[in-house]
Structure formats: C-alpha cells, structure tokens
Design an enzyme around this catalytic site. Sequence first.
Site, short mmCIF file in Angstrom:
data_model
loop_
_atom_site.label_atom_id
_atom_site.label_comp_id
_atom_site.label_asym_id
_atom_site.label_seq_id
_atom_site.Cartn_x
_atom_site.Cartn_y
_atom_site.Cartn_z
N THR A 132 0.71 -1.07 0.21
CA THR A 132 -0.10 0.17 -0.19
C THR A 132 0.95 1.22 0.09
O THR A 132 2.06 1.20 0.40
CB THR A 132 -0.96 -0.11 1.35
OG1 THR A 132 -1.58 1.29 1.40
CG2 THR A 132 -0.23 -0.22 2.50
N ASP A 133 0.29 2.26 -0.51
CA ASP A 133 1.02 3.71 -0.21
C ASP A 133 1.14 4.24 1.13
O ASP A 133 1.86 5.07 1.38
CB ASP A 133 0.55 4.76 -1.36
CG ASP A 133 -1.24 5.16 -0.97
OD1 ASP A 133 -1.73 4.39 -0.25
OD2 ASP A 133 -1.78 5.77 -1.78
N GLU A 134 0.09 3.51 1.96
CA GLU A 134 0.43 4.30 3.42
C GLU A 134 1.70 4.00 4.07
O GLU A 134 1.79 4.55 5.05
CB GLU A 134 -0.77 3.48 4.22
CG GLU A 134 -2.04 3.86 3.40
CD GLU A 134 -3.11 3.56 4.51
OE1 GLU A 134 -3.00 3.51 5.68
OE2 GLU A 134 -4.58 3.65 3.92
N TYR A 167 -2.04 -0.35 11.06
CA TYR A 167 -2.03 -1.16 9.66
C TYR A 167 -0.99 -0.68 8.78
O TYR A 167 -0.27 -1.76 8.39
CB TYR A 167 -3.27 -0.69 8.76
CG TYR A 167 -3.37 -0.96 7.42
CD1 TYR A 167 -3.38 -2.13 7.13
CD2 TYR A 167 -3.21 -0.07 6.56
CE1 TYR A 167 -3.50 -2.47 5.74
CE2 TYR A 167 -3.22 -0.14 5.17
CZ TYR A 167 -3.32 -1.55 4.64
OH TYR A 167 -3.51 -1.84 3.56
N LYS A 171 2.21 -3.14 7.33
CA LYS A 171 2.51 -3.46 5.95
C LYS A 171 3.90 -3.02 5.67
O LYS A 171 4.45 -3.67 4.78
CB LYS A 171 1.50 -2.79 5.07
CG LYS A 171 0.14 -3.00 4.89
CD LYS A 171 -0.33 -4.31 4.51
CE LYS A 171 -0.03 -4.49 2.99
NZ LYS A 171 -0.33 -5.88 2.38
P1 NAD Z 1 -9.73 -7.46 2.21
O1 NAD Z 1 -10.04 -6.89 3.55
O2 NAD Z 1 -11.02 -7.11 1.16
O3 NAD Z 1 -9.55 -8.80 2.08
C1 NAD Z 1 -8.42 -9.58 2.72
C2 NAD Z 1 -8.44 -10.95 2.46
O4 NAD Z 1 -7.53 -11.57 3.25
C3 NAD Z 1 -10.09 -11.61 2.90
O5 NAD Z 1 -10.38 -12.37 1.90
C4 NAD Z 1 -9.52 -12.42 4.17
O6 NAD Z 1 -10.33 -13.53 4.43
C5 NAD Z 1 -8.21 -12.62 3.72
N1 NAD Z 1 -7.30 -12.88 4.98
C6 NAD Z 1 -7.22 -12.09 6.21
N2 NAD Z 1 -6.62 -12.63 7.16
C7 NAD Z 1 -5.93 -13.90 6.52
C8 NAD Z 1 -5.43 -15.01 7.12
N3 NAD Z 1 -4.54 -14.82 8.10
N4 NAD Z 1 -4.87 -16.11 6.31
C9 NAD Z 1 -5.59 -16.11 5.06
N5 NAD Z 1 -6.45 -15.01 4.69
C10 NAD Z 1 -6.60 -14.19 5.38
O7 NAD Z 1 -8.42 -6.67 1.63
P2 NAD Z 1 -8.31 -5.79 0.23
O8 NAD Z 1 -8.96 -4.30 0.43
O9 NAD Z 1 -8.72 -6.62 -0.86
O10 NAD Z 1 -6.64 -5.73 0.06
C11 NAD Z 1 -5.84 -6.61 -0.30
C12 NAD Z 1 -4.60 -6.32 -0.13
O11 NAD Z 1 -4.15 -5.14 -0.92
C13 NAD Z 1 -4.01 -6.24 1.02
O12 NAD Z 1 -2.72 -6.71 1.38
C14 NAD Z 1 -4.12 -4.44 1.38
O13 NAD Z 1 -3.06 -4.15 2.09
C15 NAD Z 1 -3.61 -4.23 -0.02
N6 NAD Z 1 -4.08 -3.00 -0.55
C16 NAD Z 1 -5.38 -2.59 -0.48
C17 NAD Z 1 -5.82 -1.35 -1.16
C18 NAD Z 1 -7.34 -0.89 -0.95
O14 NAD Z 1 -7.61 0.14 -1.16
N7 NAD Z 1 -8.09 -1.76 -0.51
C19 NAD Z 1 -4.94 -0.41 -1.52
C20 NAD Z 1 -3.53 -0.82 -1.81
C21 NAD Z 1 -3.03 -2.02 -1.29
O1 DAU Z 2 -4.37 3.88 0.28
C1 DAU Z 2 -4.31 2.64 0.35
C2 DAU Z 2 -5.22 2.18 1.45
O2 DAU Z 2 -6.71 2.52 1.24
C3 DAU Z 2 -5.25 0.68 1.71
O3 DAU Z 2 -3.69 0.23 1.95
C4 DAU Z 2 -6.30 0.42 2.73
O4 DAU Z 2 -6.29 -1.16 2.78
C5 DAU Z 2 -7.56 0.84 2.30
O5 DAU Z 2 -8.45 0.63 3.52
C6 DAU Z 2 -7.45 2.40 2.15
O6 DAU Z 2 -7.24 3.04 3.51
P1 DAU Z 2 -8.04 4.40 3.98
O7 DAU Z 2 -8.09 4.41 5.34
O8 DAU Z 2 -7.66 5.64 2.99
O9 DAU Z 2 -9.46 4.02 3.51
P2 DAU Z 2 -11.00 4.16 3.86
O10 DAU Z 2 -12.00 3.75 2.97
O11 DAU Z 2 -11.10 3.55 5.25
O12 DAU Z 2 -11.24 5.62 4.27
C7 DAU Z 2 -10.97 6.55 3.09
C8 DAU Z 2 -10.93 8.13 3.63
O13 DAU Z 2 -12.33 8.41 4.08
C9 DAU Z 2 -10.03 8.29 4.70
O14 DAU Z 2 -9.54 9.57 4.67
C10 DAU Z 2 -11.05 7.87 5.95
C11 DAU Z 2 -12.24 8.69 5.37
N1 DAU Z 2 -13.50 8.21 6.13
C12 DAU Z 2 -13.47 6.64 6.14
C13 DAU Z 2 -14.82 6.11 6.48
C14 DAU Z 2 -14.66 4.48 6.87
C15 DAU Z 2 -14.42 8.90 6.73
O15 DAU Z 2 -14.38 10.12 6.51
N2 DAU Z 2 -15.55 8.03 7.15
C16 DAU Z 2 -15.47 6.73 7.26
O16 DAU Z 2 -16.70 6.43 7.82
#
Ligand code: NAD
Ligand code: DAU
Length: 361
Positions: A132-134, A167, A171
């Site tokens: 992730t970019d975080e 988180y 990562k």
């Molecule tokens: P998600 O939470 O939707 O899915 C996570 C999956 O991992 C689920 O199916 C869960 O059952 C599985 N899992 C969790 N713990 C586990 C374990 N101990 N063993 C086996 N399986 C397990 O996540 P996502 O949003 O699809 O993110 C996927 C990946 O991409 C993550 O590594 C996250 O850090 C990264 N990522 C997410 C975003 C985003 O915006 N969602 C952006 C950049 C990177």
């Molecule tokens: O940047 C990549 C990341 O993006 C991934 O690594 C994470 O897995 C993914 O969850 C996401 O993180 P964020 O914290 O940015 O996503 P989220 O959807 O939780 O929140 C987006 C923005 O909105 C953030 O600034 C927090 C705000 N927010 C979020 C929620 C859930 C609110 O204002 N209200 C809310 O209820």
Amino acid sequence: MKRNILITGGAGFIGSHVVRLMVEKYPDYRIVNLDSLTYAGNLANLADIEQAPNYRFVRADICDLDAVRRTMREYAVDSVIHLAAESHVDRSIRDPFTFARTNVMGTLTLLQAARERWNGDWEGKRFYHISTDEVYGALALTRPEGEAPYGDELFCEATRYDPHSPYSASKASSDHFVRAYHDTYGMPTLITNCSNNYGPYQFPEKLIPLFINNIRHRKPLPVYGRGENVRDWLYVEDHARAIDLVFHEGRPGETYNIGGCNEWKNIDLVKLLIRTVDRLLGQPEGDSEELITFVADRAGHDLRYAIDASKLRRELGWTPSLQFEEGIERTVRWYLDNQDWMDRITSGDYMRYYEEMYGGR
Ligand code: NAD
Ligand code: DAU
C-alpha cells in the site's frame, strides 16, 4: 509457460478481482486461492468462476506454516501473489495485534514456506507482495483550494518509509521482510504499493461502499474531521491489470508504485457519491447531502496520499483506463443492482455461504 499460482486473500475485495482475471485470462494456469475467510473474506465474490477447471480454493491461515507448506507441495506452487491481509485502518487502531500477526507473521510464514519449497532454484519462480501507499506516511496539503493535485509532492518508489497507523506499520514491516528475502536469499520478489481502490465487492466498512449503502438506506454519513483529507482513487480492475502486468513483466527485486493520478478531498468525493446515488435512485440530485454528519477525526489520520506511477508507465506501459466519474457511476450502479450481496453482509448471512457450499466454516 504453465504456472501454478498461489493467490492469498482471493476471497477479499482486490484478491477476488485478481483471481477472476487470472482464471479467465490464463486457462493453462492453475490458480489456487488460499484464504482463511475472516470477516472480510466472502466466497460469493467468486461465485461466477468457482467451477472453472483451473481454479481451486483452500481454506487456510497464512500464519499456519504447515498448511501453507502442504498447499505449496500439493499444487506444486511456482509463484505467489500475496494479497491476504487485515486491511482496514480503523480496525488496526482498535486491534493492532491482529494486524501484526496476519500482515507481518503471515507474510514471513509465506516467504519461509516458499523459500523451503523452491530451495534455491529460483528459475521461473515469483513471490509478489501486494502493498500500500500508506507505508510512505502522509503528504502535505499545500494547495487545499481549487483543483487537484493538492500539493507539490508525490510518493515515489524512493520515498522514505514513514508509516503512522498500526495497519501501515504492519504493511511496512512486511515489505521489509520481502526485500530481506530478496537481498539475503536471492528470492525473486516483486512489491507494488498502490493507492486507494474502489469498485465492486469492497467490504462496506470502507468509505465508498459504506456511504453508498448508507445513502440508499438514508442513514448518516460519518465524515471524519472536516472531510479535508485527500486520497488518490483507482478502479480495482485497473489495479488487477497492473498486478497481472507486474507479475509477468516486472523485474525481480523491484518495487513499483500504482496509483490513479486522481486526488479527491473526502468531502468532494462524498458529494459526488450523493449526486450519483440520488440520480440513479430518481431523487433530486443532492437531496441526500442532509445525511452528511461530521464526526471525530480518525486518530493519526494521514492528510494526503498521492502516487507517482511514472515508473510503471515508463517501464511496463501501464496507465489507468477509467475516468473517475465513469468508475464511480459503474460502482454505484453495481452496489444498487447487487443489494442482495450487500444485505447478506450487513445481516451477517454471507458467513454462512461457506457452510452451505463446503459444510463448515
Ligand atoms: P480485504 O480486507 O477486502 O480482503 C482481505 C482478504 O484476506 C480476505 O479475503 C480475508 O479473508 C483474507 N485474510 C485475512 N487474514 C488472513 C489470514 N490470516 N490467512 C488467510 N487469509 C486471510 O482486503 P483488500 O482491500 O482486498 O486488500 C488486499 C491487499 O491489498 C492487502 O494486502 C492490502 O493491504 C492491499 N491494498 C489494499 C488497498 C485498498 O484500497 N483496498 C490499496 C492498496 C493495497
Ligand atoms: O491508500 C491505500 C489504502 O486505502 C489501503 O492500504 C487500505 O487497505 C484501504 O482501506 C484504504 O485506506 P483508507 O483509510 O484511505 O480507506 P477508507 O475507505 O477507510 O477511508 C478513506 C478516507 O475516508 C479516509 O481519509 C478516512 C475517511 N473516512 C472513512 C470512513 C470509513 C471517513 O471520513 N468516514 C468513514 O466512515
């Protein structure tokens, strides 16, 4: 070349799009989805491809070294695409240990099992870690008014790691372990760091699906702080395409940033969502703005993320394909058309899917 790819976290949001793309595009590959089905794992996300002859599902925890070893042996795994993680920042603030366990120890367990399995024969092998970019921390908001970009700086691959939430700390740690396995043992690793994804099948704890569902049910929209934080949004299928490209053409040992070049202030995004949902529901556009509720800010809330994805464009030719307004329209339509999917999650029913399909969870 035929491949046996272990994809972890394939029942989650991004993982399900990656599994679908790989299963459909590469009929000669065997795609093994290893997922423990936490609250975020939902096999309904893969209902359309679960009968495909080149697809297998294994329910296992990535922290279970024996189960991972067994799966790698049984399916002669030559490549790993690792997405399994605890992914929600708010949950990490409440429960950091679970994040350290899955994201750090789980990644290390996979690395170790792959190292044992491949035993120094790296020919044709790949360990691809999705990050992730975080991990880069937060950027300044030097141009808060007007149009994006909202600051001069962008995250590039050389940006120093500076994670703030449990988180992102977990990562960052997992990224370091992946690099350590490359530098110490010579494992052919790849890492990509991506910005915020949106699209179908995202768990409704994240901003976009949560707010679409709340607007639909006329529930409050809890905007953290004043909604001034900025995120760089990318359609999930564009991310899956980038993963396919990096998996096949990325240079081992390298890191690539992936982003949408698409910065939005949260409050502007929320208003766009409101206009889109209102229009598609046949309500006057903007009617639901009364649902916006400013609430206490997230602890340690990173102000701005914005990605420089020029390395990926220059080296591998990747660019995002979808304009944001079009992506949001498509996403809102999907959630409104798939209310059953959402209802099964909000009622907890989706947890029973595995039981019905496989007799136990
Ligand atoms: P998600 O939470 O939707 O899915 C996570 C999956 O991992 C689920 O199916 C869960 O059952 C599985 N899992 C969790 N713990 C586990 C374990 N101990 N063993 C086996 N399986 C397990 O996540 P996502 O949003 O699809 O993110 C996927 C990946 O991409 C993550 O590594 C996250 O850090 C990264 N990522 C997410 C975003 C985003 O915006 N969602 C952006 C950049 C990177
Ligand atoms: O940047 C990549 C990341 O993006 C991934 O690594 C994470 O897995 C993914 O969850 C996401 O993180 P964020 O914290 O940015 O996503 P989220 O959807 O939780 O929140 C987006 C923005 O909105 C953030 O600034 C927090 C705000 N927010 C979020 C929620 C859930 C609110 O204002 N209200 C809310 O209820």
